[in-house]
Design an enzyme around this catalytic site. Structure first.
Site, PDB file in Angstrom:
ATOM      1  N   LYS A 112       0.822  -1.213   0.000  1.00  9.32           N
ATOM      2  CA  LYS A 112       0.000   0.000   0.000  1.00  9.32           C
ATOM      3  C   LYS A 112       0.850   1.254   0.000  1.00  9.32           C
ATOM      4  O   LYS A 112       0.476   2.263  -0.583  1.00  9.32           O
ATOM      5  CB  LYS A 112      -0.959   0.010   1.187  1.00  9.32           C
ATOM      6  CG  LYS A 112      -2.126  -0.943   0.987  1.00  9.32           C
ATOM      7  CD  LYS A 112      -3.292  -0.586   1.878  1.00  9.32           C
ATOM      8  CE  LYS A 112      -4.455  -1.541   1.623  1.00  9.32           C
ATOM      9  NZ  LYS A 112      -5.526  -1.418   2.622  1.00  9.32           N
ATOM     10  N   LYS A 192      -6.222 -12.630 -11.276  1.00  7.63           N
ATOM     11  CA  LYS A 192      -7.284 -12.883 -10.313  1.00  7.63           C
ATOM     12  C   LYS A 192      -8.397 -11.857 -10.504  1.00  7.63           C
ATOM     13  O   LYS A 192      -8.119 -10.690 -10.778  1.00  7.63           O
ATOM     14  CB  LYS A 192      -6.663 -12.752  -8.919  1.00  7.63           C
ATOM     15  CG  LYS A 192      -7.561 -13.120  -7.777  1.00  7.63           C
ATOM     16  CD  LYS A 192      -6.781 -13.034  -6.480  1.00  7.63           C
ATOM     17  CE  LYS A 192      -7.751 -12.743  -5.352  1.00  7.63           C
ATOM     18  NZ  LYS A 192      -7.096 -12.514  -4.083  1.00  7.63           N
ATOM     19  N   LYS A 195     -11.535  -5.795  -8.536  1.00  6.59           N
ATOM     20  CA  LYS A 195     -12.099  -4.523  -8.967  1.00  6.59           C
ATOM     21  C   LYS A 195     -11.060  -3.693  -9.701  1.00  6.59           C
ATOM     22  O   LYS A 195     -11.321  -3.106 -10.726  1.00  6.59           O
ATOM     23  CB  LYS A 195     -12.594  -3.742  -7.748  1.00  6.59           C
ATOM     24  CG  LYS A 195     -13.972  -4.151  -7.333  1.00  6.59           C
ATOM     25  CD  LYS A 195     -14.688  -3.002  -6.688  1.00  6.59           C
ATOM     26  CE  LYS A 195     -15.029  -1.949  -7.709  1.00  6.59           C
ATOM     27  NZ  LYS A 195     -15.631  -0.754  -7.121  1.00  6.59           N
TER      28      LYS A 195
END
Ligand code: TRP
Length: 325
Positions: A112, A192, A195
């Protein structure tokens, strides 16, 4: 020993069939045998940049979608993290136990902070501490998560051990319940389903969009002409049939594909019907829920109040053991 499940759900917008098959379906099977806490983690969600205007909608959408998918809020405690301020209170206390070195090793933090270079905040860093607080406030024994969260659960176990050792044994060591979720690939058949990759089928998809998306899905790329035999074992459309088509029909599709008896278009049409049979009732449930949002809010707030009582109780014990009075 009583068995308590806790899991946190990021209010990240639309749920797709990868989430549904990989997580939610597993949780539903736990409802009868565990005391279940499912928490929409809004305080975790604010550690990355977000749009204030949309935030409430995201949180309530997550609630509605999860219920529509089968998380019964009267059989489990589905609630919103910020409704129980003890989560953040305990997180502060655990901050003083959590080793910096452990936090620095967390791969989600590393990922992140690469993704959000302009916003590497302290919340992102201590995210696993808040996650630990979530779990242990309810003395959860089991935490259903995907592979990517195992490191955070190991971290929670270390914090629990160290708390129990220093201040007295009041917390069970939580274990991850790895959902043996098959890897659901996206429509591109490569990455995979997610979104961020834009390769997903949302549970709220209209039949028309569902149709378009499935029709555009990649199949066995070596099968060029209708008369070429296909290889179901490398075809993502076939692998989706595994979840949406009854086994006999699926076996038939497999045989027919191998001998070019069925073409990709027809195979996809069958898949569309199968997926729609799952999505339609979910969407109907969603519409019903939206009609009576006041009742829904009342249930979720009441769940929050019940959670708060449990949390207050745990905080009382924690402070007592730590000499905070
Ligand atoms: N970190 C989890 C995720 O990104 C969400 C989460 C927050 C969670 N608190 C939790 C998961 C507690 C399990 C238990 O998906």
């Amino acid at each position: 020993m009583n068995k308590t499940v806790f899991s946190g759900i990021q209010p990240s917008g639309e749920i797709h069939i990868g989430n549904y098959l990989g997580a939610i379906q597993n949780w539903i099977t736990l409802l009868d045998s565990y005391e279940c806490f499912f928490c929409i983690v809004d305080y975790h969600a604010i550690t990355v940049k977000y749009d204030v205007k949309d935030f409430q909608d995201r949180v309530w959408n997550a609630i509605i979608d999860n219920i529509a998918c089968g998380i019964d809020p009267e059989k489990s405690r589905l609630f919103i993290q910020s409704h129980v301020p003890e989560h953040t209170e305990l997180a502060w206390i655990l901050n003083s136990i959590a080793p910096m070195g452990d936090l620095e090793r967390m791969t989600q933090y590393k990922d992140k902070s690469k993704q959000h270079k302009e916003n590497i905040n302290a919340g992102l860093f201590t995210y696993p501490v808040l996650q630990t607080a979530d779990i242990i406030l309810y003395k959860a024994t089991h935490v259903p998560v995907g592979e990517d969260q195992v490191q955070h659960i190991e971290f929670a176990r270390r914090i629990v051990k160290s708390f129990n050792h220093r201040f007295g044994k009041i917390f069970p060591e939580p274990k991850e319940l790895l959902s043996h979720a098959p890897r659901i690939l996206g429509l591109d058949g490569k990455a995979k389903m997610s979104k961020s990759m834009g390769n997903y089928i949302a549970i709220g998809e209209t039949r028309e969009v569902l149709q378009k998306k499935v029709m555009s899905a990649v199949t066995d790329e070596k099968r060029i002409r209708r008369n070429d035999p296909g290889d179901p074992s490398i075809c993502n459309v076939f692998s989706l049939h595994q979840f949406f088509t009854p086994s006999e029909k699926r076996d038939e599709i497999e045989t027919e594909c191998k001998r070019a008896g069925i073409g990709c278009v027809d195979c996809k049409k069958l898949l569309i019907n199968g997926i729609w049979a799952t999505l339609e009732p979910i969407q109907e449930k969603r519409t019903t829920l939206l009609k009576d949002q006041n009742r829904l809010r009342e249930i979720i707030y009441e769940n929050g109040r019940q959670c708060k009582q449990i949390a207050e109780n745990t905080m009382g014990q924690v402070k007592e053991q730590m000499g905070i009075r």
